[in-house]
Scaffold this motif. Structure first.
Motif, PDB file in Angstrom:
ATOM      1  N   ARG A   1      49.734  42.811  52.090  1.00 19.55           N
ATOM      2  CA  ARG A   1      50.407  43.504  50.985  1.00 19.55           C
ATOM      3  C   ARG A   1      51.316  44.612  51.513  1.00 19.55           C
ATOM      4  O   ARG A   1      52.396  44.853  50.987  1.00 19.55           O
TER       5      ARG A   1
ATOM      6  N   ARG B   1      55.405  52.491  34.380  1.00 20.44           N
ATOM      7  CA  ARG B   1      55.235  52.898  35.779  1.00 20.44           C
ATOM      8  C   ARG B   1      56.243  52.186  36.683  1.00 20.44           C
ATOM      9  O   ARG B   1      56.499  52.615  37.797  1.00 20.44           O
TER      10      ARG B   1
ATOM     11  N   GLY C   1      46.043  52.315  34.591  1.00 13.23           N
ATOM     12  CA  GLY C   1      46.234  53.405  35.547  1.00 13.23           C
ATOM     13  C   GLY C   1      46.514  52.821  36.914  1.00 13.23           C
ATOM     14  O   GLY C   1      47.312  51.889  37.043  1.00 13.23           O
ATOM     15  N   ALA C   2      45.842  53.345  37.950  1.00 21.88           N
ATOM     16  CA  ALA C   2      46.024  52.824  39.305  1.00 21.88           C
ATOM     17  C   ALA C   2      44.997  51.730  39.579  1.00 21.88           C
ATOM     18  O   ALA C   2      44.296  51.738  40.598  1.00 21.88           O
TER      19      ALA C   2
ATOM     20  N   ASN D   1      44.018  47.316  38.292  1.00 23.20           N
ATOM     21  CA  ASN D   1      44.378  46.141  37.493  1.00 23.20           C
ATOM     22  C   ASN D   1      43.442  46.043  36.288  1.00 23.20           C
ATOM     23  O   ASN D   1      42.429  46.745  36.202  1.00 23.20           O
TER      24      ASN D   1
ATOM     25  N   SER E   1      46.296  43.222  42.888  1.00 15.91           N
ATOM     26  CA  SER E   1      45.080  43.925  43.333  1.00 15.91           C
ATOM     27  C   SER E   1      44.175  42.993  44.134  1.00 15.91           C
ATOM     28  O   SER E   1      43.834  41.892  43.676  1.00 15.91           O
ATOM     29  N   ILE E   2      43.748  43.464  45.279  1.00 17.77           N
ATOM     30  CA  ILE E   2      42.851  42.672  46.128  1.00 17.77           C
ATOM     31  C   ILE E   2      41.485  42.552  45.447  1.00 17.77           C
ATOM     32  O   ILE E   2      40.837  41.505  45.485  1.00 17.77           O
ATOM     33  N   THR E   3      41.074  43.615  44.774  1.00 13.66           N
ATOM     34  CA  THR E   3      39.803  43.574  44.027  1.00 13.66           C
ATOM     35  C   THR E   3      39.897  42.546  42.904  1.00 13.66           C
ATOM     36  O   THR E   3      38.978  41.756  42.675  1.00 13.66           O
TER      37      THR E   3
ATOM     38  N   CYS F   1      39.969  47.412  37.554  1.00 17.77           N
ATOM     39  CA  CYS F   1      39.403  47.094  38.862  1.00 17.77           C
ATOM     40  C   CYS F   1      40.377  47.454  39.977  1.00 17.77           C
ATOM     41  O   CYS F   1      41.589  47.322  39.841  1.00 17.77           O
ATOM     42  N   GLY F   2      39.807  47.943  41.067  1.00 19.85           N
ATOM     43  CA  GLY F   2      40.615  48.314  42.224  1.00 19.85           C
ATOM     44  C   GLY F   2      39.713  48.851  43.313  1.00 19.85           C
ATOM     45  O   GLY F   2      38.520  49.054  43.091  1.00 19.85           O
TER      46      GLY F   2
HETATM   47  C1  LIG Z   1      48.769  50.504  40.514  1.00 21.21           C
HETATM   48  C2  LIG Z   1      47.552  49.879  41.107  1.00 21.21           C
HETATM   49  N1  LIG Z   1      47.124  48.716  40.607  1.00 21.21           N
HETATM   50  C3  LIG Z   1      46.026  48.107  41.113  1.00 21.21           C
HETATM   51  C4  LIG Z   1      45.309  48.644  42.152  1.00 21.21           C
HETATM   52  C5  LIG Z   1      44.116  47.948  42.698  1.00 21.21           C
HETATM   53  O1  LIG Z   1      44.441  47.272  43.882  1.00 21.21           O
HETATM   54  P1  LIG Z   1      43.332  46.981  44.976  1.00 21.21           P
HETATM   55  O2  LIG Z   1      42.263  46.208  44.304  1.00 21.21           O
HETATM   56  O3  LIG Z   1      44.023  46.188  46.008  1.00 21.21           O
HETATM   57  O4  LIG Z   1      42.855  48.293  45.448  1.00 21.21           O
HETATM   58  C6  LIG Z   1      45.727  49.856  42.708  1.00 21.21           C
HETATM   59  C7  LIG Z   1      45.000  50.465  43.823  1.00 21.21           C
HETATM   60  O5  LIG Z   1      45.211  50.134  44.930  1.00 21.21           O
HETATM   61  C8  LIG Z   1      46.873  50.478  42.185  1.00 21.21           C
HETATM   62  O6  LIG Z   1      47.300  51.635  42.700  1.00 21.21           O
END
Ligand SMILES: Cc1ncc(COP(=O)(O)O)c(C=O)c1O
Length: 358
Positions: A100, A192, A240-241, A243, A265-267, A302-303
């Motif tokens: 990513r 965003r 927010g930050a 998914n 999102s990897i999660t 999730c994240g």
């Molecule tokens: C805007 C946003 N969306 C989704 C995620 C979740 O992504 P991940 O599961 O890869 O952490 C994040 C955090 O990294 C994020 O900042």
């Protein structure tokens, strides 16, 4: 000591020392900066990355014209290391973060890093700060923050002459207070990211754009903003930050939005796989309309930082829609959480390639 490297000065002023371990209460860790001992730093110039090194210095001295400062030419990642019951350390899917970050670098015309250099940097940082890893059973983890920034003398809107890649780490607890306790979100008139902008890349500009709406949501006692699709404001994009996902009323389907302005999102992709292969659910990436929330019995954010945060309810205009409950996680959310966290801490068997042992 002042070290001048490639137009930036690493300046060893050490204004504060690394946090003393004795001062850390593992059980109450939140998501706040704690200075740890060593971070990785590499430089790019004349077409290649150097081998990188570990440094104690947590300050970066930059050229005043650095593109990272003026034109937002930077990207970052977030991943975690987990202490297992047997004392070993798990890094969760670092190859996905490496991939990513390459995508983010390409989008912002920055030099890419190989999987090898990215993962090696992460491993070095975890090993060098191993004593900051929260013990097994505390629910904490070591959060790694890799980033690439454009640096060096410059004034016009163009890609930087030099770049820095760094990885530092911070011991963390839950991002949203309360762990698996549901929290409420609110939609916003702000976006965003633009429909064909940088939403799918993990770049600072998206987060700068989210600060004001996030601040306004928190002022009204919501955990964060539900971002709607920037073209029509009719479907959910992100929480927010993190998914967004939802479970249909019959409990049989895991649904998550798909859009070019969502950060992949990897999660979320891990949950998608677990929902299908471990929970036997149907899975779908598709539109989730903000006016059709009644189709879903559960929803979550999730994240890496958020892990899985159950969404109690969503405020949209004058409507407040409650999913499963404002105080309890729904049954599918809980099963997904147990599966994911079990894999991360080494208590459950991981799908092949998901765990890198430190
Ligand atoms: C805007 C946003 N969306 C989704 C995620 C979740 O992504 P991940 O599961 O890869 O952490 C994040 C955090 O990294 C994020 O900042």
């Amino acid at each position: 000591m002042r070290l001048t490297i490639l137009g930036m000065t690493a300046h060893d002023s050490r204004p504060e020392q690394a946090k003393k371990l004795a001062d850390i209460d593992w059980s109450t860790l939140g998501f706040s900066y704690i200075r740890t001992d060593l971070r990785y730093l590499a430089h790019w110039k004349d077409g290649e990355w150097d081998a990188g090194t570990l440094t104690e210095d947590n300050q970066i001295h930059l050229a005043e014209g650095s593109t990272a400062l003026h034109y937002g030419q930077q990207c970052f990642e977030g991943l975690k290391a987990y202490r297992c019951a047997d004392g070993s350390i798990n890094l969760f899917r670092p190859d996905q973060n490496a991939a990513r970050m390459r995508m983010s670098c390409r989008r912002l015309l920055m030099p890419e890093l190989s999987d090898e250099q990215f993962i090696d940097a992460c491993l070095q940082v975890v090993r060098a700060n191993e004593h900051f890893l929260p013990p097994y059973g505390t629910g904490g983890s070591l959060y790694l923050r890799p980033f690439v920034i454009g640096v060096g003398d410059n004034i016009g809107v163009r890609t930087a002459p030099e770049f820095i890649f760094s990885v530092f780490c911070v011991p963390v607890g839950p991002y949203f207070k309360g762990g698996l306790t549901p929290t409420n979100f609110i939609t916003s008139d702000y976006d965003r990211a633009a429909p064909h902008g940088t939403g799918a890349a993990k770049v600072g500009g998206n987060y700068a754009a989210s600060l004001l709406p996030g601040y306004e949501a928190k002022k009204r006692d919501f955990a964060d903003v539900i971002y709607l699709d920037p073209a029509t404001h009719t479907t959910i994009e992100e929480a927010g930050a993190a998914n967004f996902f939802a479970i249909t009323q019959d409990g049989q389907k895991f649904v998550t939005p798909q859009s070019p302005s969502i950060l992949p999102s990897i999660t979320k992709y891990s949950l998608l796989w677990l929902a299908e292969h471990r929970l036997g659910l149907e899975v779908e990436e598709g539109d989730i309309r903000i006016d059709e929330l009644g189709k879903f019995s559960e929803a979550g954010a999730c994240g890496t930082a958020a892990v899985i945060t159950p969404i109690g309810g969503i405020q949209h205009g004058d409507d407040f829609h409650v999913f499963y409950s404002e105080s309890e996680p729904g049954p599918v959310t809980r099963r997904l959480y147990d599966e994911l966290v079990g894999i991360q801490y080494g208590d459950k068997e991981a799908p092949e390639g998901w765990i890198v042992k430190v």
